[in-house]
Each structure stands twice: as structure tokens, then as C-alpha cells.
Scaffold this active site. Structure first.
Site, PDB file in Angstrom:
ATOM      1  CG  ASP A 232      -2.003   1.256   1.381  1.00 41.78           C
ATOM      2  OD1 ASP A 232      -1.946   1.781   0.154  1.00 41.78           O
ATOM      3  OD2 ASP A 232      -2.170   1.582   2.359  1.00 41.78           O
TER       4      ASP A 232
ATOM      5  N   GLY B  42      -0.177   8.231  -1.075  1.00 44.37           N
ATOM      6  CA  GLY B  42      -0.685   8.976  -2.158  1.00 44.37           C
ATOM      7  C   GLY B  42      -0.049  10.588  -2.167  1.00 44.37           C
TER       8      GLY B  42
ATOM      9  CG  ASN C  47     -12.143   3.122  -4.571  1.00 45.80           C
ATOM     10  OD1 ASN C  47     -13.267   2.148  -4.650  1.00 45.80           O
ATOM     11  ND2 ASN C  47     -11.473   3.495  -3.643  1.00 45.80           N
TER      12      ASN C  47
ATOM     13  CG  LEU D  16      33.412  32.232   7.363  1.00 45.53           C
ATOM     14  CD1 LEU D  16      33.176  32.983   8.527  1.00 45.53           C
ATOM     15  CD2 LEU D  16      32.343  31.829   6.514  1.00 45.53           C
TER      16      LEU D  16
ATOM     17  N   GLY E  37      38.003  36.195   3.907  1.00 48.42           N
ATOM     18  CA  GLY E  37      38.506  37.235   5.044  1.00 48.42           C
ATOM     19  C   GLY E  37      39.199  36.572   6.345  1.00 48.42           C
ATOM     20  CB  ALA E  38      39.149  33.097   7.549  1.00 47.93           C
TER      21      ALA E  38
ATOM     22  CB  SER F 127      36.623  24.444   0.075  1.00 48.91           C
ATOM     23  OG  SER F 127      37.412  24.804   1.020  1.00 48.91           O
TER      24      SER F 127
END
Length: 642
Positions: free
Chosen positions: A121, A124, A176, A480, A482-483, A553
Site C-alpha cells: 500500500d 498518495g 474507485n 570564510l 577574510g579569515a 570550499s
């Protein structure tokens, strides 16, 4: 002592004997019945669970205690005068009963005098389409339900398309709730005509339509007096007599994906799995793929003893005449008709995840017992299930169906899905969350997969490293904007240069001037940016260099992809762990200001996510130390150098 001859007339003895005979006859009768796996699917509230409940009830597959509990539960939820709510037999989850919907796939077993059945079953709701695909993947027949009041809906089309795509060729269109439209033939005929036009457009050549009522039981197990205009079979008559069309036909070439090596003792070694297609006998020549090694089958072993012949659908253990390498994930095939092996394919994908497809990201591709790393290229198109139009897209969203090329990191053994479900169907798994994100079907191998081969060279990566007197490394600086990644990487390279180390620094900005100048900053472009840099870094490491890369990254999956390209221990993740407020306060390039004003889209940390490393090899925080101090810390962590 009682005379044995007189005990045969004893009522208790006769009863026990008859029971034993009846049980034996019953088991013998059911042992040779065929099995039909089918699903019920369609839109929500079309009556799928009620239909299955009715089938279970009418086939006398409900125990007395279950029936009593069902009657009690039916009174709790209210059934509008109906004594039993048949849907409750299948909707087992509390959330399903509370909402009156199916969420998970519910499997039920029942049998009749002619056949055994396993029915799934399927939910849906559109958001649970992934569960419907799961149920359909092993089915031989699909019952597509349509509410007679609503007609053909979007989910009806989607489920029909998926059933056909997955390879189900037996389709029942069950209109049905005919009791709610007064068993009107014109309504039934209009729905069948509408569905037939759609079915032809997606390649469904034939289907069996019938008017039913799961609520009243019309045309389920007995013919209904309410539909004298319908001359076809009842649902159960059709299910009992339909010919099962399956991809595991015994007349196809022999295929057995190896699930495990069976080695209970030193005197026995066999290879176990489910026969996907064909037959196998002792004495037949077989080939193990992808190695291509050949041998002869000496035994076909099962739990009940050796077989003269193994057939499709049986789980067996094969023993060989020769000691050849064969392990989990390999495929045993008839020697003169082996399946294909390739690493690039055109596929049809059904996207099952809330998060969309990340083009270029590496996923696990699992085909049977084979697991490889694979990337999905930008889809050629997605399919509009309403119009069957091919729509140009850049990715695939939840429940989308599309065609895309897939590139694996090594060859896998396969056959087109149309020929073999087992060797043609696969799933994609997210490497970080381990969630199944897509179901796929291989259409064919790309020609370039056969035309491009690895060219061996005599000077190895070990030779390159020995010449430079160092162990290659990839120092992957992430953090990030500017890190301080580029500044620190530059300081580290200067110190390594003084130490007579052979290095090369790949900087994010510099690479975008050449190699990656065609890429933007969308999520897909960022993924491709890192993939290309990873490949370059790998080549440089193969040349024996110590490679330093300074890239934001932002995604863990891509950093892990690069790690997987290199031998263990060569990838060193350096997390420049600088808080966002500190990096933004520096804003050396003025990028944060532009991002905050809306002039710069897809900027990491503002409107694009950054996923920090969970377990980096080295962590530095430039809010607490200078670039020079960070470089010294990294060098100390890496020492002693070989």
C-alpha cells in the site's frame, strides 16, 4: 494393550489423522502456488488502504482478535455508518490513523485458492513519492486507483509514469468509489478515456479498467449487481489469472550478483547471492566480472541441499572448479554472454530528497552489492508528468524525474534497466547524511566510457616523491572569506621553501583567472570549482609536490571528495577558524559590504552556507594569533617532515 486395528475407528485418532492429512495437503497445495507482488497507488484519498483491507477481509486473512480490535478502532475514528473501516488494517502508524492517510509503505500477505500475494500500500501524498518508488521497485503489477468523483489527477499521472518507468507492465485502472457517483457508466467511461490518452503518451500499451467500490465491495471479489454494464473480471479474478511479467525470467542470460563469500570452514568456499536472471547448472562455464576471470560451476548449493539447476529468483551458493578471485559486489555470469562494465552512463533519475541535486557533487552510487563514488552532471531535462514535456533544468527538485549523465570513479557491472532490474537499477546516497537521495535506472553506457582507457606509465608517483626527497601532501586551507587563508598559506609555503621543500600554492582568486574563469559563484559552480582544483592538486601530489590550496570550499562533501582522491594521510585539512564577525570586520576586499547590501549574491556566510570541518587535522584562529604565528603552528603540527 489396545489392539491397533481398533484405534483406527477412534474419533480422536481419526480427527488427528485427518488434521495431519489436511495440513500436509494444504502445505503441498500452497507450496506450488505462484506469487504475485503488486502495489496500490494513486492520489491521496483514492481509497488504496480501504481496498487492501477489503481484500484481506474477503480472503479471510484476518484473525478474530484482529477483527475485534479493528471494530473497536473503527468506532473510535468514526466510519459514517460503516461497521468496519478497512483502511485501519493497513494504516499502522499512529500518524496515519490520526490523519487518515498512508505515510509509509505497508506490505501485506494474503492468498486465495489459486495464488499467493504480497501487496504494498503506497502513500498518495506527493511528499511521500519516495516511499511509492520503494514499493514499486519489486512489484509485478500496479493497481492505479482513481476517485470516480475527481478523475485523473497529477499524482495519478506521476504514479503511472513511475510504474511504467520502473518496468511494471501489468496495470489495473481501478475507478474507485463508484457508489458515490451512482455507479454511472458515463463517468467511468470518461475517466477511462482520459487515462487511456495519457497512458499512450507515456508508452503504456495496455491496461485493465474496472469499476469498483472498496467501501461497498463492488467488483472486488464478487461481481456487482450495481454495474450490469461491466462485463470484465472482478479484481481478485484478474489478480489470480494475470500473467506475471518480470525481469527475472529464466530464459535470459544467467546473472548472479555476489552478496557474500561463503566460507564456513577450510573445506568449503562458495559465492552466495540471488539469481537475478537465467539458470545455472554444475558443469557450466561462468565468468566473474569485472575481473573477467572464468571457471566452471561444480555445485549449486542451497540450505536444503544441492540443486541440479538454479533458476532466477533462487538464493544459492556457487562453488567453482578453480580458485579465482571473487568477492562481494562482483557479478557471476554465463561465460559467453557477460554483462557490460562501464563508468559513465545515461540514466533516468527520480529525485527523492528535500534538498535538490547538487550537480558535480560526489554521491555514493549503490547498484546491488556494488558501491562506487559518482557525480551527476547537469540534467539534460526533467519530465513534466502532466504534459510529458521535456523541460530544461539546472538541477532536480523533490519528486522530479529527469535524465542525466553519471560518472563513477570506477567501472561497475550493469545491464540496461529495461533488460534487467537488478543490474540496471540503483540508488544515490548522500555521503554526509547517508540519506538515499535518488532512485535511478541506467539506460546505456556512454561511448566515451569504452573509448577512454587509463594509460600506464613506468615512472610512478613514488619515484617522483623519492626524487624530491619528500612525502607529497595536500594542505587544504578552508574558512570564510577574510579569515586569512591565503595569507597563512603563503607564510607556510615560505617556511617550507626555506626548508628545501618542493611546493606549489593554488589560491582561490588566482585559479579563477584561468582554469576556472568560466565558473560563477552558484552552489553548482562552487562544487565544480573545488572538483577541478581537487583534480589539479591530486596531479601535483602525484608529481611529488607539497600542494597548498586556499579556498573557501564551503561544503564538507566536496572537501571529503578531494580527500577521497588521495592516498590515506596525504590530505591535511587546515581550518582557519575565524568568527564571521571578525572576518566581516576586516572585509579587505569590500565583499561583505556588497553582500549585505544585496549587490553580491551567493556570498558565503551571508546568503550562502558555510559548513565548517567537523574533525580537521589542524585548526587555527586568526582572531587569537597572527598569520606568522598560525604558520608556525601549522609547521609544528606537520613535523617531522620525511
Amino acid at each position: 494393550m489396545t489392539d491397533v486395528t481398533t484405534t483406527t475407528t477412534d474419533p480422536v485418532y481419526v480427527t488427528e489423522a485427518l488434521i495431519a492429512e489436511d495440513i500436509e495437503a494444504y502445505l503441498e497445495q500452497h507450496q506450488h502456488k505462484t506469487m504475485l507482488r503488486f502495489i496500490t497507488c494513486g492520489s491521496v484519498d483514492d481509497g488504496k488502504s480501504t481496498l487492501i483491507g477489503r481484500l484481506l477481509y474477503d480472503s479471510k486473512m484476518i484473525f478474530e482478535d484482529q477483527l475485534a480490535a479493528l471494530e473497536t478502532d473503527s468506532k473510535k475514528v468514526g466510519t459514517q455508518g460503516q461497521e468496519i473501516d478497512f483502511a485501519l488494517l493497513v494504516d499502522g502508524l499512529a500518524a496515519e490513523r490520526e490523519q487518515g492517510i498512508t505515510i509509509d509503505v505497508a506490505y501485506r500477505f494474503f492468498n486465495t485458492e489459486k495464488r499467493k500475494f504480497i501487496v504494498a500500500d503506497c502513500p498518495g501524498h506527493e511528499q511521500y513519492t519516495r516511499n511509492m518508488v520503494t514499493g514499486a521497485s519489486t512489484a509485478d503489477l500496479a493497481v492505479i486507483l482513481i476517485d470516480a468523483r475527481k478523475g485523473v489527477l497529477v499524482q495519478t499521472r506521476r504514479h503511472s509514469y513511475l510504474c511504467h518507468l520502473i518496468g511494471i507492465r501489468n496495470i489495473v485502472l481501478a475507478v474507485n468509489k463508484m457508489d458515490l457517483v451512482g455507479y454511472d457508466q458515463a463517468t467511468f467511461d470518461a475517466i477511462v478515456k482520459d487515462y487511456a490518452a495519457f497512458a499512450r503518451s507515456i508508452g503504456i500499451e495496455s491496461f485493465t479498467a474496472m469499476p469498483i467500490s472498496g467501501f461497498k465491495g463492488d467488483n472486488i471479489t464478487t461481481r456487482s449487481a450495481q454495474t450490469p454494464w461491466y462485463q470484465g473480471p472482478t479484481l481478485i479474478e484478474h489478480l489470480e489469472s494475470v500473467e506475471v511479467i518480470t525481469s527475472r525470467d529464466a530464459d535470459k542470460p544467467f546473472r548472479l550478483p555476489v552478496q557474500w563469500v561463503n566460507r564456513p570452514n577450510l573445506d568449503f568456499r562458495g559465492f552466495s547471492g540471488l539469481i537475478a536472471s537465467g539458470t545455472v547448472k554444475p558443469g557450466e562455464a561462468v565468468r566473474v566480472l569485472p575481473s573477467g576471470k572464468t571457471s566452471t560451476v561444480t555445485r549449486v548449493v542451497t540450505l536444503d541441499g544441492d540443486l541440479d539447476e538454479g533458476v532466477a529468483g533462487q538464493s544459492v551458493t556457487l562453488c567453482f572448479a578453480d580458485e579465482i578471485d571473487c568477492s562481494r559486489g562482483d557479478v557471476i555470469a554465463i561465460a559467453d554472454q557477460p554483462p557490460q562494465s562501464a563508468d559513465q552512463f545515461e540514466t533516468t533519475l527520480v529525485w527523492l530528497n528535500d534538498e535538490p541535486l547538487h550537480v558535480g557533487r560526489a554521491y555514493w552510487l549503490k547498484l546491488g552489492a556494488q558501491t562506487v563514488s559518482a557525480t551527476v552532471q547537469q540534467p539534460k531535462y526533467a519530465v513534466n508528468v502532466n504534459t510529458m514535456e521535456h523541460v530544461a533544468v539546472k538541477t532536480l527538485e523533490l519528486n522530479a524525474i529527469g535524465v542525466a549523465q553519471i560518472i563513477a570513479d570506477k567501472a561497475i557491472v550493469f545491464e540496461p534497466y529495461a533488460d534487467n532490474r537488478t543490474l540496471g537499477g540503483f540508488v544515490l546516497i548522500d555521503k554526509i547524511t547517508n540519506a538515499t537521495v535518488a532512485a535511478g535506472m541506467i539506460q546505456f553506457a556512454l561511448r566515451r566510457a569504452q573509448n577512454v582507457h587509463w594509460q600506464p606509465t613506468d615512472v610512478t608517483r613514488a619515484d617522483h616523491a623519492r626524487l624530491k626527497n619528500q612525502s607529497p601532501k595536500v594542505l587544504w586551507f578552508t574558512g570564510l572569506s577574510g579569515a586569512g587563508k591565503s595569507t597563512i598559506a603563503n607564510e607556510v609555503e615560505k617556511r617550507l621553501n626555506v626548508m628545501n621543500r618542493h611546493t606549489f600554492l593554488l589560491d582561490g582568486d588566482n585559479v579563477r583567472h584561468g582554469l576556472n574563469k568560466d565558473l560563477g559563484f552558484t552552489e553548482a559552480d562552487r562544487i565544480e570549482n573545488i572538483r577541478r582544483v581537487g583534480e589539479v592538486a591530486k596531479l601535483m601530489a602525484d608529481a611529488g609536490l607539497i600542494v597548498l590550496t586556499a579556498f573557501i570550499s564551503p561544503f564538507r562533501a566536496e572537501r571529503e571528495m578531494v580527500r577521497a582522491m588521495l592516498p590515506e594521510g596525504e590530505f591535511v585539512e587546515v581550518f582557519v577558524d575565524t568568527p564571521l564577525e571578525v572576518a566581516e570586520a576586516r572585509d579587505v576586499k569590500g565583499l561583505y559590504k556588497k553582500a549585505r547590501s544585496g549587490d553580491l549574491k551567493n556570498f558565503t556566510g551571508i546568503d550562502s552556507p558555510y559548513e565548517p570541518p567537523l574533525n580537521p587535522e589542524i585548526r587555527v584562529n586568526t582572531a587569537e594569533m597572527t598569520a606568522e604565528q598560525a604558520a608556525e603552528h601549522i609547521i609544528r603540527q606537520l613535523m617531522p617532515w620525511k
